[in-house]
Structures are given as structure tokens and as C-alpha cells.
Write an enzyme that holds these catalytic residues in place. Structure first.
Site, short mmCIF file in Angstrom:
data_model
loop_
_atom_site.label_atom_id
_atom_site.label_comp_id
_atom_site.label_asym_id
_atom_site.label_seq_id
_atom_site.Cartn_x
_atom_site.Cartn_y
_atom_site.Cartn_z
N ASP A 28 -9.96 20.08 -73.44
CA ASP A 28 -10.86 18.94 -73.35
C ASP A 28 -11.80 19.09 -72.16
O ASP A 28 -12.12 20.22 -71.77
CB ASP A 28 -10.04 17.64 -73.27
CG ASP A 28 -10.69 16.50 -74.01
OD1 ASP A 28 -11.71 15.98 -73.52
OD2 ASP A 28 -10.20 16.13 -75.09
N HIS A 69 -13.13 11.95 -70.88
CA HIS A 69 -12.51 12.10 -72.19
C HIS A 69 -11.11 12.72 -72.10
O HIS A 69 -10.15 12.22 -72.69
CB HIS A 69 -13.43 12.96 -73.05
CG HIS A 69 -13.14 12.96 -74.51
ND1 HIS A 69 -12.27 13.85 -75.10
CD2 HIS A 69 -13.62 12.18 -75.50
CE1 HIS A 69 -12.24 13.63 -76.40
NE2 HIS A 69 -13.04 12.62 -76.68
N SER A 215 -10.79 11.00 -81.55
CA SER A 215 -10.34 11.71 -80.35
C SER A 215 -9.18 11.00 -79.67
O SER A 215 -8.39 11.63 -78.96
CB SER A 215 -11.48 11.82 -79.34
OG SER A 215 -12.47 12.70 -79.78
#
Length: 261
Positions: A28, A69, A215
Site C-alpha cells: 500500500d 490509505h 479498499s
């Protein structure tokens, strides 16, 4: 050697498991290790794949998340499987984009370092790159490494990789408040769904954020998988997919996310 268990045994293992002994690679944007969610605990690895001229280089991730994220993804995994070991392999940049070569090197590093699960809340829809993704997904399958991937947030049926490979546990977002729920939609390459709409997650800068997307559903299934493997470690990727199919709640229109018609 295969370990055969019943769906009832798998469901019981999910309830008992806490992820102990299971290593999860988060491919990520990095993980902010100073975030209170992680309590100062060390990661298995904290790496970044960067370009150095015409070569790729593995450098220290330095506890940084370039976007937020990856911190959110790792926070969900920690919530679901509090005793799992998490490693950060940063392959996404400040705009959550990356070249395929960087993602492939990140996946290679995770497989070679002995991770049991690769969480990939990312995807590539470039047709010419399919075989490049297939190479490492096949290698993971042959080594018994589980790959969990998110699907496309705009249209869950739009082909992306690694999500559209059949050996992958592919996850869409579901509109539900059940953190432990997993839903199954037969006849689709995006077979599973989990909570991923209006979810509060840790974010970079030490804060939190309300988010929506596949996600944030994929790491919920990653955490469930870690709980299962901590109780029954010999399960291979094919077995875990079948077991999740058997114990999941049937998909219904009531839980569909914004990327489903």
C-alpha cells in the site's frame, strides 16, 4: 499436506482466532507506525520500493504513510486480527498510483520474506499487464500464500488485477454495520463483500477518517483469514476460498455498495 475441515469447524475457528503467528504484508502507501492504533508496536518489515534511475531499490519505509490509505488498511486488519504480525511494503505514492514494476517487486519481496497473506487494496486494469500480475499471483498460489484483493470502486465488474484472478480472495464493499460479516455472490469473479461503506478508520497525521471503498473491505476479510489461519495454519488458498463460500451470508441487494447497480 491438505487439512480438511468442515464449514462449521471453520466458523468456530474464526470466532476463536486472533491472528497469532500469521504474517500479513500490506502492499500500500505505507503505514504510519506512530499512530496510536498500533500502540508503538514494531512491524515485521517496513519497506518501500522506489526507483533509482532505471533500477528499483528497496529502502526503509521509515514509518511513513504517503497518503493515509495504508494506515487505514493496517488499522482494519489490527482490529480484526489483533495478534497478527503486519509488515508494510510501500508500493503506492502520494497519489495512490504506482508503476506495475514497483507493485510486482513489492509482491515478490512479500512472497520471498515468508508472509502468509498479501493484502492488495490496489488494482491495475491495463490489459497488457495481465501476465505480469499473473506471474506473481501464480507463484503465491504455488507457495500456499493467500492473496486478498479489493475490486474497482467505480464498477465492481470492471476487470482489474490481481482481483480478477480466480485464486485470489476478491472483496467488494458492503453496506452493513456488521464488522464480522462476509457475503458471497456466486457467478462473479468478485465473489465476496464485507463492510466498506462509511467506515471510521485511522489515517495519517494521527487522526481518523470516514471512508468508503472496497479498499477498506478487503482488509476486513484479510483479518478474518488471519484468524482462521491462526487456528488452522495448514489451509491452502483454494481451501480457504471454498470455506468462505460455505460460511458466508448470501449476497442481497440490501448490502450492495455504490459501485453495484
Amino acid at each position: 499436506m491438505r487439512c480438511w475441515i468442515s464449514p462449521a469447524e471453520a466458523a468456530a475457528a474464526l470466532r476463536r482466532g486472533r491472528g497469532r503467528g500469521v504474517r500479513i504484508a500490506v502492499l500500500d502507501s505505507g503505514i504510519e507506525t506512530s499512530h496510536s492504533t498500533f500502540g508503538g508496536g514494531a512491524l515485521c518489515d517496513d519497506l518501500a520500493i522506489v526507483e533509482d534511475g532505471h533500477r528499483l531499490k528497496v529502502v526503509a519505509g521509515e514509518g511513513r504513510d504517503l497518503f493515509g490509505h495504508g494506515t487505514a488498511v493496517a488499522g482494519i486488519i489490527r482490529e480484526m486480527a489483533p495478534e497478527a504480525e503486519i509488515g508494510s511494503i510501500r508500493v503506492l505514492g502520494e497519489s495512490l498510483s504506482a508503476r506495475t514494476a514497483i507493485i510486482l517487486e513489492g509482491a515478490r519481496q512479500a512472497i520471498e520474506r515468508g508472509y502468509h497473506i498479501l493484502n492488495c487494496s490496489l488494482g491495475c486494469g491495463v490489459l497488457e499487464h495481465v501476465l505480469k500480475y499473473k506471474a506473481w499471483v501464480d507463484e503465491a498460489y504455488l507457495r500456499g500464500v493467500h492473496v486478498v484483493a479489493a475490486c474497482n470502486n467505480a464498477d465492481y465488474g470492471r476487470p482489474e488485477w490481481p482481483a480478477f484472478f480466480t485464486s485470489v480472495l476478491t472483496v467488494n464493499m458492503a453496506r452493513t454495520d456488521d464488522n464480522l460479516g462476509i457475503f458471497y455472490k456466486p457467478g462473479h469473479l468478485v465473489e465476496f463483500a464485507a463492510r466498506g461503506v462509511d467506515v471510521d478508520v485511522p489515517w495519517s497525521g494521527g487522526g481518523t477518517k470516514k471512508v468508503t471503498g472496497s479498499s477498506f473491505a478487503a482488509p476486513r476479510v484479510t483479518g478474518m483469514l488471519a484468524c482462521l489461519l491462526s487456528e488452522i495454519p495448514d489451509l491452502d488458498p483454494l481451501q480457504t476460498k471454498v470455506l468462505f463460500q460455505r460460511i458466508a451470508t448470501p449476497w442481497s441487494r440490501e448490502i450492495r455498495g455504490p459501485n453495484e447497480r
